[in-house]
Write an enzyme that holds these catalytic residues in place. Structure first.
Site, PDB file in Angstrom:
ATOM      1  N   GLN A  88       0.814  -1.212   0.000  1.00 56.90           N
ATOM      2  CA  GLN A  88       0.000   0.000   0.000  1.00 56.90           C
ATOM      3  C   GLN A  88       0.852   1.267   0.000  1.00 56.90           C
ATOM      4  O   GLN A  88       0.594   2.189  -0.765  1.00 56.90           O
ATOM      5  CB  GLN A  88      -0.979  -0.083   1.178  1.00 56.90           C
ATOM      6  CG  GLN A  88      -0.957   1.034   2.180  1.00 56.90           C
ATOM      7  CD  GLN A  88      -1.513   2.322   1.615  1.00 56.90           C
ATOM      8  OE1 GLN A  88      -2.259   2.310   0.642  1.00 56.90           O
ATOM      9  NE2 GLN A  88      -1.113   3.431   2.202  1.00 56.90           N
ATOM     10  N   ARG A 243      -5.418   6.133   2.351  1.00 60.30           N
ATOM     11  CA  ARG A 243      -6.443   5.727   3.320  1.00 60.30           C
ATOM     12  C   ARG A 243      -7.242   4.529   2.823  1.00 60.30           C
ATOM     13  O   ARG A 243      -7.675   3.693   3.612  1.00 60.30           O
ATOM     14  CB  ARG A 243      -7.370   6.911   3.630  1.00 60.30           C
ATOM     15  CG  ARG A 243      -6.732   7.847   4.620  1.00 60.30           C
ATOM     16  CD  ARG A 243      -7.402   9.181   4.760  1.00 60.30           C
ATOM     17  NE  ARG A 243      -6.473  10.072   5.452  1.00 60.30           N
ATOM     18  CZ  ARG A 243      -6.544  11.385   5.455  1.00 60.30           C
ATOM     19  NH1 ARG A 243      -7.517  12.005   4.793  1.00 60.30           N
ATOM     20  NH2 ARG A 243      -5.645  12.100   6.102  1.00 60.30           N
ATOM     21  N   TYR A 362      -2.070   5.634  11.639  1.00 52.87           N
ATOM     22  CA  TYR A 362      -1.361   6.216  10.484  1.00 52.87           C
ATOM     23  C   TYR A 362      -2.275   6.539   9.290  1.00 52.87           C
ATOM     24  O   TYR A 362      -3.444   6.156   9.294  1.00 52.87           O
ATOM     25  CB  TYR A 362      -0.126   5.422  10.083  1.00 52.87           C
ATOM     26  CG  TYR A 362      -0.238   3.979   9.633  1.00 52.87           C
ATOM     27  CD1 TYR A 362      -1.441   3.355   9.335  1.00 52.87           C
ATOM     28  CD2 TYR A 362       0.937   3.231   9.480  1.00 52.87           C
ATOM     29  CE1 TYR A 362      -1.474   2.045   8.909  1.00 52.87           C
ATOM     30  CE2 TYR A 362       0.913   1.920   9.053  1.00 52.87           C
ATOM     31  CZ  TYR A 362      -0.288   1.332   8.770  1.00 52.87           C
ATOM     32  OH  TYR A 362      -0.313   0.041   8.346  1.00 52.87           O
ATOM     33  N   GLU A 363      -1.725   7.280   8.361  1.00 53.92           N
ATOM     34  CA  GLU A 363      -2.498   7.826   7.230  1.00 53.92           C
ATOM     35  C   GLU A 363      -3.626   8.714   7.758  1.00 53.92           C
ATOM     36  O   GLU A 363      -4.677   8.826   7.146  1.00 53.92           O
ATOM     37  CB  GLU A 363      -3.058   6.693   6.353  1.00 53.92           C
ATOM     38  CG  GLU A 363      -2.400   6.619   4.987  1.00 53.92           C
ATOM     39  CD  GLU A 363      -1.088   5.846   5.020  1.00 53.92           C
ATOM     40  OE1 GLU A 363      -0.497   5.704   6.118  1.00 53.92           O
ATOM     41  OE2 GLU A 363      -0.632   5.413   3.950  1.00 53.92           O
ATOM     42  N   GLY A 364      -3.386   9.322   8.938  1.00 58.69           N
ATOM     43  CA  GLY A 364      -4.408  10.111   9.606  1.00 58.69           C
ATOM     44  C   GLY A 364      -5.073   9.281  10.678  1.00 58.69           C
ATOM     45  O   GLY A 364      -5.565   8.182  10.400  1.00 58.69           O
TER      46      GLY A 364
END
Lengths: 379, 262
Positions: A88, A243, A362-364
């Site tokens: 990813q 995301r 992670y990724e927000g």
């Protein structure tokens, strides 16, 4: 509205499932214990086209659709979440911004090796004082006429030190705030670029996270990615794609832990009957399955919008929020239903519970996802 | 070089249960897969193609329309062309009738250098179709191939035996049946999958291949399944334990004596 998988998606799912069972499952426990990066299996995934799935063939991609790509991350993560995040991060956070914002020269130079998996890609935004508040970038890039001079550091970088191509955010004009951030393509081996501390993580231990250090790092002029001052946009839009991948990873972890628990409950006997015969537990499994499937629908819906070129920022945030919280919920229950066996490393649910936690961060973080979603409600 | 690979879609035997009353396989809900030995046959052809890119590989099968899905997967692995022999008249064929149909299909395909088949299918376990096909096409054959090499048109194979192997040399065209020791089948590739899903698989009926209808199908088949059953379960084994080899052997011998076996 069509909820059926295409023949391509069916075959991708089957192929990755076979690969994960034969190549990944046997090493997952070892990668976790030794915190070792799975170089060989990642190379094989590259040969199969998984390291460049949703990109066109003309740049060396496999020409797959987003749902098929997301299914690949999901299937890998059922068995080993580290593999899921490696695929990813590479696809969404390095290949995607270069493909989307790169000049034709940059695309021709970097994409063929990245999309074929010959080189691994990474992404550097987070800094010690710039986490969720990503605008607080302290890494700076100075225009030195014939090159850029980068100074600063990035932390928690997935693939740090292993990856060969990095998309790095740095301040080119501090006075402009987020509009003073620019993106750069930095290669391993560029003068002044090195790996710092390797992190000792709770989970996804096969995916290496490390600090990146820039000390008078010299980057060629032509390696500015996108326009000057548009780096924040490069980062935020890349994270929108990322995301989806993290949601898929979380969903895979949840499904993997669920499947393990179903198998365990069918054979574990207490009080003269197998665990699946206890309605209190069976009902909780029904609840978990419903959470997993509803999270999956949100994710596929968000992917479908991206595939069609429709806005998908809010949908991706919803999918990521739902999938990651489902992963944490299901893995915690999976450990609980395994009892004492769930707490030891002989069963994979222990690892899955540790792996799940990062998907809420992670990724927000989940809180950032709620900022995105609520911001849309009350816009 | 032209290679034909014969493949079969079979139920995944890991998932199959037998109806205890009727003695037949319960096929509902059981996934269909590419027969394992046939995957080895295809892999060997693909390895030849890796070395010699001008190699052309055609996979052929006889089966119901849904066997197309398996052929798509063969294309996704790297085969160039795929043919499905499908016709109600071919249904219920035993090995003799099946090899008649396959031979007719292969004759229609025309020239070839090597025909690879799997040793046997996991559903019937007969291992007869490959050899019968070679006989009908009047080709030399080697069964149980576990190693394959080719040098200027001359093929050298190792043929597995129960207690060793034989090394055989033969010329093309020929029929070779593969066993799992031959290689490790590759996965479908992502690009291959996207090509395969849109690939136009040829479907030929009995008339297309010009097969004599008296030699195919259930009625023409000289063998019939008389009965299917699950073998009675053997009793639990006994592990004879002891600290030394002598103690274990003594325990074992005394057990055999108690049961009047020796």
């Amino acid at each position: 509205m069509d909820f059926n998988l295409t023949r391509e998606q069916q075959m991708i799912k089957k192929m990755i499932k076979e690969f994960a069972a034969a190549e990944v499952a046997p090493i997952a426990e070892y990668l976790d214990a030794e915190a070792e990066f799975p170089k060989e299996t990642v190379a094989k995934l590259g040969e199969l086209g998984v390291m460049g799935m949703p990109f066109p063939e003309e740049y060396g991609g496999a020409g797959a659709d987003y749902i098929a790509y997301i299914m690949a991350v999901e299937e890998l993560s059922k068995v080993c979440a580290s593999h899921g995040v490696i695929v990813q991060t590479h696809n969404a956070l390095c290949c995607w911004p270069i493909f989307t914002y790169g000049t034709e020269e940059q695309k021709r130079k970097y994409l063929p090796d990245l999309l074929s998996g010959k080189k691994l890609g990474a992404f550097g935004l987070t800094e010690p004082n710039a986490g969720t508040d990503a605008a607080m970038q302290q890494t700076k890039a100075e225009d030195k006429g014939d090159h850029w001079l980068i100074n600063g550091s990035k932390i928690f970088i997935s693939g740090g030190g292993i990856a060969e191509v990095y998309v790095i955010m740095a301040m080119t004009d501090k006075s402009k705030g987020t509009k003073g951030i620019s993106a750069f393509i930095v290669e391993k081996g560029m003068p002044g670029f090195s790996r710092g501390k390797k992190e000792n993580k709770m989970g996804i231990r096969g995916s290496i996270a490390a600090e990146l250090v820039f000390e008078d790092c010299i980057v060629p002029k032509e390696n500015l990615l996108g326009e000057l001052g548009k780096g924040f946009k490069v980062a935020m839009t890349s994270l929108d794609v990322g995301r989806l991948g993290i949601a898929a990873q979380a969903l895979g972890i949840a499904q993997g832990a669920f499947d393990q628990t179903v198998a365990y409950m069918k054979q574990r006997k207490q009080f003269g009957k197998t665990l699946d015969k206890f309605q209190a537990l069976a009902f909780e499994m029904a609840d978990m399955k419903t959470r997993i499937d509803s999270s999956r629908l949100l994710l596929y819906y968000a992917c479908n919008r991206r595939q069609k070129g429709l806005p998908s920022t809010v949908e991706a945030a919803q999918a990521k929020l739902a999938c990651s919280e489902t992963a944490m919920y299901v893995t915690t229950k999976a450990v609980q239903f395994h009892g004492g066996y769930g707490y030891i490393k002989d069963y994979p649910v222990e690892r899955m519970m540790r792996d799940a936690k990062i998907t809420e961060i992670y990724e927000g973080t989940s809180e950032v996802m709620k900022m995105v979603i609520s911001g849309d409600i009350f816009k | 070089m032209k290679i034909i690979v014969c493949v079969k879609q079979v139920p995944d035997t890991n998932e199959v249960k037998i109806d205890p009353v009727k003695g037949t396989l319960i096929r509902e809900g059981v996934p269909s897969i590419l027969n394992h030995d046939d995957a080895n046959a295809l892999e060997e052809a693909l390895k030849i193609k890796d070395e010699n890119p001008d190699t052309h590989i055609t996979v052929i099968t006889m089966g119901p329309p849904q066997a197309k899905e398996m052929l798509q997967e063969c294309i996704a692995m790297g085969a160039d062309d795929a043919v499905l022999l499908s016709d109600r008249a071919l249904g219920g064929s035993d090995t003799w009738a099946t090899s008649n149909a396959l031979a007719a299909g292969i004759r229609k395909l025309g020239e070839y250098d090597i025909i690879f088949t799997g040793r046997q299918a996991i559903d019937g376990d007969t291992a007869q179709v490959g050899p019968q096909l070679a006989e009908k096409l009047k080709l030399p054959q080697v069964t149980y191939v576990r190693e394959f090499a080719m040098d200027e048109g001359m093929i050298t194979v190792k043929r597995a035996l129960e207690n060793g192997y034989e090394v055989l040399k033969l010329k093309t065209p020929c029929v070779l049946t593969a066993i799992k020791e031959l290689n490790c089948p590759r996965y479908m590739s992502v690009r291959g999958i996207y090509k395969a899903a849109k690939f136009d698989i040829k479907v030929w009926n009995a008339a297309d291949i010009g097969v004599d209808l008296a030699k195919v199908g259930l009625d023409a088949s000289p063998t019939n399944v008389y009965k299917s059953f699950t073998p009675a379960k053997k009793g639990k084994g006994v592990i004879v334990e002891g600290d030394t080899a002598k103690e274990i052997a003594d325990g074992f011998i005394s057990d055999l004596k108690k049961k009047h076996i020796i």
